[in-house]
Design an enzyme around this catalytic site. Structure first.
Site, PDB file in Angstrom:
ATOM      1  N   ASN A   8       7.010  73.577 -86.697  1.00 18.02           N
ATOM      2  CA  ASN A   8       5.983  74.427 -87.295  1.00 18.02           C
ATOM      3  C   ASN A   8       4.830  73.516 -87.688  1.00 18.02           C
ATOM      4  O   ASN A   8       4.910  72.814 -88.693  1.00 18.02           O
ATOM      5  CB  ASN A   8       6.574  75.146 -88.526  1.00 18.02           C
ATOM      6  CG  ASN A   8       5.540  75.979 -89.262  1.00 18.02           C
ATOM      7  OD1 ASN A   8       4.426  76.172 -88.774  1.00 18.02           O
ATOM      8  ND2 ASN A   8       5.903  76.472 -90.439  1.00 18.02           N
ATOM      9  N   LYS A  10       1.968  74.316 -88.768  1.00 17.63           N
ATOM     10  CA  LYS A  10       1.142  74.886 -89.858  1.00 17.63           C
ATOM     11  C   LYS A  10      -0.348  74.698 -89.506  1.00 17.63           C
ATOM     12  O   LYS A  10      -0.690  74.782 -88.338  1.00 17.63           O
ATOM     13  CB  LYS A  10       1.527  74.243 -91.193  1.00 17.63           C
ATOM     14  CG  LYS A  10       3.049  74.251 -91.402  1.00 17.63           C
ATOM     15  CD  LYS A  10       3.496  73.941 -92.786  1.00 17.63           C
ATOM     16  CE  LYS A  10       5.021  73.999 -92.846  1.00 17.63           C
ATOM     17  NZ  LYS A  10       5.546  73.892 -94.175  1.00 17.63           N
ATOM     18  N   HIS A  93       6.988  83.547 -92.958  1.00 15.56           N
ATOM     19  CA  HIS A  93       7.117  82.199 -93.539  1.00 15.56           C
ATOM     20  C   HIS A  93       6.770  82.261 -95.033  1.00 15.56           C
ATOM     21  O   HIS A  93       5.892  83.008 -95.437  1.00 15.56           O
ATOM     22  CB  HIS A  93       6.192  81.216 -92.814  1.00 15.56           C
ATOM     23  CG  HIS A  93       6.473  79.802 -93.191  1.00 15.56           C
ATOM     24  ND1 HIS A  93       5.972  79.247 -94.339  1.00 15.56           N
ATOM     25  CD2 HIS A  93       7.236  78.855 -92.605  1.00 15.56           C
ATOM     26  CE1 HIS A  93       6.417  77.998 -94.427  1.00 15.56           C
ATOM     27  NE2 HIS A  93       7.186  77.734 -93.387  1.00 15.56           N
ATOM     28  N   GLU A 165      15.193  79.401 -94.820  1.00 14.37           N
ATOM     29  CA  GLU A 165      14.394  78.322 -95.400  1.00 14.37           C
ATOM     30  C   GLU A 165      14.281  78.526 -96.906  1.00 14.37           C
ATOM     31  O   GLU A 165      13.397  79.268 -97.371  1.00 14.37           O
ATOM     32  CB  GLU A 165      12.983  78.327 -94.799  1.00 14.37           C
ATOM     33  CG  GLU A 165      12.919  78.111 -93.316  1.00 14.37           C
ATOM     34  CD  GLU A 165      11.554  77.578 -92.886  1.00 14.37           C
ATOM     35  OE1 GLU A 165      11.488  76.445 -92.428  1.00 14.37           O
ATOM     36  OE2 GLU A 165      10.558  78.295 -93.056  1.00 14.37           O
ATOM     37  N   GLY A 171       8.844  71.381 -97.612  1.00 13.93           N
ATOM     38  CA  GLY A 171       7.801  70.392 -97.898  1.00 13.93           C
ATOM     39  C   GLY A 171       8.010  69.612 -99.183  1.00 13.93           C
ATOM     40  O   GLY A 171       7.073  68.983 -99.680  1.00 13.93           O
ATOM     41  N   SER A 211      12.547  70.518 -95.290  1.00 11.57           N
ATOM     42  CA  SER A 211      12.631  69.055 -95.398  1.00 11.57           C
ATOM     43  C   SER A 211      13.651  68.426 -94.448  1.00 11.57           C
ATOM     44  O   SER A 211      14.385  67.518 -94.844  1.00 11.57           O
ATOM     45  CB  SER A 211      12.910  68.648 -96.851  1.00 11.57           C
ATOM     46  OG  SER A 211      11.846  69.049 -97.681  1.00 11.57           O
ATOM     47  N   GLY A 232       8.871  71.321 -90.317  1.00 13.43           N
ATOM     48  CA  GLY A 232       7.450  71.320 -90.656  1.00 13.43           C
ATOM     49  C   GLY A 232       6.912  69.894 -90.656  1.00 13.43           C
ATOM     50  O   GLY A 232       6.654  69.310 -89.598  1.00 13.43           O
TER      51      GLY A 232
HETATM   52  P1  PGA Z   1       9.174  71.216 -93.943  1.00 13.22           P
HETATM   53  O1  PGA Z   1       8.662  72.663 -93.541  1.00 13.22           O
HETATM   54  O2  PGA Z   1      10.025  70.711 -92.818  1.00 13.22           O
HETATM   55  O3  PGA Z   1       7.935  70.405 -94.137  1.00 13.22           O
HETATM   56  O4  PGA Z   1       9.955  71.358 -95.198  1.00 13.22           O
HETATM   57  C1  PGA Z   1       9.512  73.595 -92.930  1.00 13.22           C
HETATM   58  C2  PGA Z   1       8.761  74.882 -92.714  1.00 13.22           C
HETATM   59  O5  PGA Z   1       7.809  75.148 -93.441  1.00 13.22           O
HETATM   60  O6  PGA Z   1       9.085  75.662 -91.819  1.00 13.22           O
END
Ligand code: PGA
Length: 247
Positions: A8, A10, A93, A165, A171, A211, A232
Protein backbone atom coordinates in the site's frame (compact mmCIF):
# COMPACT_ATOMS: atom_id res chain seq x y z
CA UNK A 1 -1.01 -20.76 2.86
CA UNK A 2 0.71 -17.39 2.81
CA UNK A 3 0.99 -16.14 -0.74
CA UNK A 4 -0.39 -12.61 -0.99
CA UNK A 5 2.03 -9.73 -0.61
CA UNK A 6 0.36 -6.39 -1.21
CA UNK A 7 2.06 -3.02 -1.00
CA UNK A 8 0.00 0.00 0.00
CA UNK A 9 1.94 2.99 -1.29
CA UNK A 10 -0.55 5.46 0.25
CA UNK A 11 0.17 9.04 -0.96
CA UNK A 12 3.68 8.19 -2.15
CA UNK A 13 5.35 7.18 -5.42
CA UNK A 14 5.14 9.14 -8.66
CA UNK A 15 5.17 7.19 -11.91
CA UNK A 16 8.90 7.89 -12.22
CA UNK A 17 9.42 6.33 -8.77
CA UNK A 18 7.26 3.33 -9.71
CA UNK A 19 9.25 2.70 -12.91
CA UNK A 20 12.52 2.47 -10.99
CA UNK A 21 10.90 0.52 -8.17
CA UNK A 22 9.28 -2.16 -10.33
CA UNK A 23 12.35 -2.44 -12.50
CA UNK A 24 14.36 -3.55 -9.46
CA UNK A 25 11.49 -5.46 -7.83
CA UNK A 26 10.93 -7.67 -10.88
CA UNK A 27 14.60 -8.62 -10.94
CA UNK A 28 14.74 -9.49 -7.23
CA UNK A 29 11.50 -11.47 -7.08
CA UNK A 30 12.03 -13.23 -10.41
CA UNK A 31 10.63 -16.77 -10.22
CA UNK A 32 8.74 -16.13 -6.99
CA UNK A 33 5.31 -17.76 -7.14
CA UNK A 34 3.59 -15.45 -4.66
CA UNK A 35 0.81 -13.08 -5.64
CA UNK A 36 2.33 -9.62 -5.46
CA UNK A 37 0.25 -6.46 -5.80
CA UNK A 38 0.74 -2.72 -5.61
CA UNK A 39 -1.94 -0.26 -4.47
CA UNK A 40 -0.98 2.96 -6.19
CA UNK A 41 -2.37 6.51 -6.45
CA UNK A 42 -5.16 7.12 -8.93
CA UNK A 43 -2.97 9.41 -11.05
CA UNK A 44 -0.54 6.59 -11.87
CA UNK A 45 -2.99 3.69 -11.99
CA UNK A 46 -3.36 3.43 -15.79
CA UNK A 47 0.33 3.96 -16.47
CA UNK A 48 1.39 1.45 -13.82
CA UNK A 49 -1.03 -1.18 -15.13
CA UNK A 50 0.26 -0.63 -18.66
CA UNK A 51 3.87 -0.81 -17.44
CA UNK A 52 3.26 -4.12 -15.66
CA UNK A 53 0.85 -5.70 -18.16
CA UNK A 54 3.22 -8.52 -19.11
CA UNK A 55 4.20 -9.30 -15.53
CA UNK A 56 2.41 -11.13 -12.74
CA UNK A 57 2.27 -8.04 -10.52
CA UNK A 58 -1.28 -6.95 -9.76
CA UNK A 59 -2.17 -3.28 -9.70
CA UNK A 60 -4.88 -1.79 -7.52
CA UNK A 61 -6.46 1.51 -6.52
CA UNK A 62 -6.58 2.76 -2.95
CA UNK A 63 -10.19 3.94 -3.04
CA UNK A 64 -13.25 4.45 -5.23
CA UNK A 65 -16.49 6.43 -5.02
CA UNK A 66 -19.64 4.39 -4.47
CA UNK A 67 -21.79 6.15 -7.08
CA UNK A 68 -21.65 5.26 -10.78
CA UNK A 69 -21.07 8.89 -11.74
CA UNK A 70 -22.24 12.40 -10.96
CA UNK A 71 -21.41 15.70 -9.33
CA UNK A 72 -18.69 14.54 -6.93
CA UNK A 73 -15.77 16.85 -7.62
CA UNK A 74 -12.42 15.19 -7.12
CA UNK A 75 -13.76 11.66 -6.93
CA UNK A 76 -13.06 8.58 -9.08
CA UNK A 77 -15.67 5.98 -10.04
CA UNK A 78 -15.45 2.23 -10.68
CA UNK A 79 -15.70 2.62 -14.49
CA UNK A 80 -12.60 4.78 -14.32
CA UNK A 81 -10.75 2.08 -12.41
CA UNK A 82 -11.97 -0.46 -14.96
CA UNK A 83 -10.75 1.73 -17.81
CA UNK A 84 -7.27 1.51 -16.27
CA UNK A 85 -7.78 -2.26 -16.05
CA UNK A 86 -7.26 -2.15 -12.29
CA UNK A 87 -7.14 -5.63 -10.79
CA UNK A 88 -8.43 -4.57 -7.41
CA UNK A 89 -9.10 -1.77 -4.95
CA UNK A 90 -8.45 -1.27 -1.27
CA UNK A 91 -11.62 -0.42 0.61
CA UNK A 92 -12.15 0.77 4.16
CA UNK A 93 -8.54 1.48 5.05
CA UNK A 94 -8.37 2.90 8.58
CA UNK A 95 -6.83 6.14 7.28
CA UNK A 96 -9.89 6.67 5.12
CA UNK A 97 -12.19 5.82 8.00
CA UNK A 98 -10.31 8.24 10.25
CA UNK A 99 -9.44 11.22 8.03
CA UNK A 100 -12.35 11.06 5.59
CA UNK A 101 -14.93 9.75 8.04
CA UNK A 102 -15.84 6.78 5.84
CA UNK A 103 -18.68 4.85 7.39
CA UNK A 104 -19.39 1.12 7.24
CA UNK A 105 -22.40 1.95 5.09
CA UNK A 106 -20.31 3.85 2.52
CA UNK A 107 -17.75 1.06 2.57
CA UNK A 108 -20.54 -1.40 1.81
CA UNK A 109 -21.68 0.68 -1.18
CA UNK A 110 -18.09 0.85 -2.44
CA UNK A 111 -17.70 -2.92 -2.23
CA UNK A 112 -21.00 -3.35 -4.10
CA UNK A 113 -20.05 -1.04 -6.95
CA UNK A 114 -16.69 -2.80 -7.33
CA UNK A 115 -18.37 -6.21 -7.42
CA UNK A 116 -20.70 -4.90 -10.11
CA UNK A 117 -17.70 -3.80 -12.18
CA UNK A 118 -15.77 -7.03 -11.59
CA UNK A 119 -12.97 -5.42 -9.63
CA UNK A 120 -11.56 -7.39 -6.72
CA UNK A 121 -11.58 -5.90 -3.24
CA UNK A 122 -9.17 -5.91 -0.34
CA UNK A 123 -11.51 -4.97 2.48
CA UNK A 124 -9.70 -3.49 5.49
CA UNK A 125 -11.05 -3.90 8.99
CA UNK A 126 -9.52 -3.52 12.43
CA UNK A 127 -10.05 -2.19 15.91
CA UNK A 128 -8.49 0.88 17.53
CA UNK A 129 -6.42 0.76 20.69
CA UNK A 130 -9.40 2.09 22.60
CA UNK A 131 -11.72 -0.59 21.22
CA UNK A 132 -9.24 -3.19 22.42
CA UNK A 133 -8.73 -1.67 25.86
CA UNK A 134 -12.47 -1.42 26.39
CA UNK A 135 -12.93 -5.06 25.34
CA UNK A 136 -14.82 -4.03 22.20
CA UNK A 137 -12.48 -5.41 19.54
CA UNK A 138 -14.69 -8.33 18.64
CA UNK A 139 -17.82 -6.17 18.50
CA UNK A 140 -16.11 -3.67 16.22
CA UNK A 141 -14.96 -6.40 13.83
CA UNK A 142 -18.52 -7.73 13.80
CA UNK A 143 -19.94 -4.31 12.92
CA UNK A 144 -17.36 -3.68 10.23
CA UNK A 145 -17.92 -7.07 8.61
CA UNK A 146 -21.69 -7.34 8.94
CA UNK A 147 -22.32 -3.81 7.66
CA UNK A 148 -19.53 -3.83 5.10
CA UNK A 149 -20.69 -7.10 3.56
CA UNK A 150 -24.42 -6.43 3.76
CA UNK A 151 -26.06 -7.73 0.58
CA UNK A 152 -22.82 -9.20 -0.74
CA UNK A 153 -23.53 -12.63 -2.21
CA UNK A 154 -21.68 -15.78 -1.20
CA UNK A 155 -20.10 -16.21 -4.62
CA UNK A 156 -18.81 -12.62 -4.55
CA UNK A 157 -16.64 -13.38 -1.53
CA UNK A 158 -14.25 -15.17 -3.87
CA UNK A 159 -13.35 -11.70 -5.09
CA UNK A 160 -12.91 -10.19 -1.65
CA UNK A 161 -9.90 -10.55 0.62
CA UNK A 162 -10.23 -9.34 4.20
CA UNK A 163 -7.26 -7.36 5.49
CA UNK A 164 -7.13 -7.46 9.27
CA UNK A 165 -5.27 -4.32 10.26
CA UNK A 166 -5.45 -3.32 13.91
CA UNK A 167 -5.41 0.48 13.73
CA UNK A 168 -2.86 0.78 16.56
CA UNK A 169 -0.40 -1.35 14.58
CA UNK A 170 -0.52 0.70 11.37
CA UNK A 171 2.58 2.80 10.84
CA UNK A 172 3.50 2.62 14.52
CA UNK A 173 6.13 -0.12 14.62
CA UNK A 174 3.88 -1.87 17.14
CA UNK A 175 3.15 -5.14 15.31
CA UNK A 176 0.38 -7.30 16.74
CA UNK A 177 1.57 -10.53 18.33
CA UNK A 178 0.99 -13.81 16.52
CA UNK A 179 -1.41 -14.83 19.29
CA UNK A 180 -3.51 -11.70 18.89
CA UNK A 181 -3.60 -12.04 15.11
CA UNK A 182 -4.60 -15.70 15.39
CA UNK A 183 -7.39 -14.84 17.81
CA UNK A 184 -8.66 -12.04 15.59
CA UNK A 185 -8.60 -14.20 12.47
CA UNK A 186 -10.54 -16.79 14.43
CA UNK A 187 -13.15 -14.12 15.33
CA UNK A 188 -13.32 -13.00 11.72
CA UNK A 189 -13.96 -16.56 10.60
CA UNK A 190 -16.64 -17.02 13.25
CA UNK A 191 -18.33 -13.83 12.10
CA UNK A 192 -18.21 -14.94 8.44
CA UNK A 193 -19.70 -18.27 9.50
CA UNK A 194 -22.45 -16.40 11.29
CA UNK A 195 -23.12 -14.12 8.30
CA UNK A 196 -22.75 -16.84 5.64
CA UNK A 197 -21.85 -20.44 6.44
CA UNK A 198 -19.04 -22.76 7.42
CA UNK A 199 -17.79 -23.44 3.90
CA UNK A 200 -17.45 -19.73 3.15
CA UNK A 201 -15.80 -19.12 6.50
CA UNK A 202 -13.20 -21.79 5.76
CA UNK A 203 -12.59 -20.42 2.29
CA UNK A 204 -12.38 -16.70 3.11
CA UNK A 205 -8.89 -15.25 2.71
CA UNK A 206 -7.57 -13.04 5.46
CA UNK A 207 -4.32 -11.11 5.28
CA UNK A 208 -2.60 -9.14 8.05
CA UNK A 209 -1.40 -5.54 7.93
CA UNK A 210 0.26 -3.34 10.53
CA UNK A 211 4.00 -2.62 10.76
CA UNK A 212 5.08 -5.66 8.77
CA UNK A 213 8.85 -5.41 8.13
CA UNK A 214 11.71 -7.59 6.88
CA UNK A 215 12.63 -7.97 10.56
CA UNK A 216 9.35 -9.46 11.76
CA UNK A 217 8.19 -11.30 8.63
CA UNK A 218 9.68 -14.64 9.68
CA UNK A 219 7.80 -14.59 12.97
CA UNK A 220 4.54 -13.42 11.36
CA UNK A 221 4.81 -16.08 8.66
CA UNK A 222 4.39 -18.75 11.32
CA UNK A 223 0.70 -17.86 11.55
CA UNK A 224 -1.10 -20.71 9.83
CA UNK A 225 -4.48 -19.02 9.41
CA UNK A 226 -3.49 -16.00 7.34
CA UNK A 227 -3.02 -15.85 3.59
CA UNK A 228 -0.62 -12.94 3.29
CA UNK A 229 0.25 -9.39 4.20
CA UNK A 230 -0.63 -5.79 3.41
CA UNK A 231 2.48 -3.69 3.80
CA UNK A 232 2.59 0.10 4.05
CA UNK A 233 5.76 1.85 5.21
CA UNK A 234 8.16 -1.03 4.57
CA UNK A 235 6.88 -1.48 1.01
CA UNK A 236 8.12 1.96 -0.03
CA UNK A 237 11.63 0.58 -0.19
CA UNK A 238 11.82 -1.98 -2.96
CA UNK A 239 14.54 -4.03 -1.26
CA UNK A 240 12.53 -4.24 1.95
CA UNK A 241 9.38 -5.27 0.10
CA UNK A 242 11.31 -7.88 -1.89
CA UNK A 243 12.91 -9.19 1.29
CA UNK A 244 9.44 -9.62 2.81
CA UNK A 245 8.19 -11.44 -0.30
CA UNK A 246 11.24 -13.67 -0.61
CA UNK A 247 11.45 -14.46 3.11
P1 PGA B 1 2.20 -0.10 7.74
O1 PGA B 1 0.84 0.18 6.97
O2 PGA B 1 2.80 -1.34 7.14
O3 PGA B 1 3.03 1.11 7.51
O4 PGA B 1 1.86 -0.30 9.17
C1 PGA B 1 -0.05 -0.86 6.65
C2 PGA B 1 -1.26 -0.28 5.97
O5 PGA B 1 -1.57 0.89 6.19
O6 PGA B 1 -1.94 -0.95 5.19
Amino acid sequence: MINYYFANFKMNMTFEDIKNYTDSLLKIIDGNKNKVGLFVSHTVLCQTKELLKDTSILVGAQNVHYEEKGAFTGEINASMLKECDADMSLIGHSERRKYYKETNNEINKKIKILMKHNIKVVFCIGETKQDRTLGNARKVLYQQLSNGLLGIYENELENIIIAYEPVWAIGTGETASNKLIEESVCHIKEIIKDLYNNTISEKIRVIYGGSVTPQNIKTLSKIKTIHGFLIGGASLNCNNFAEIINN
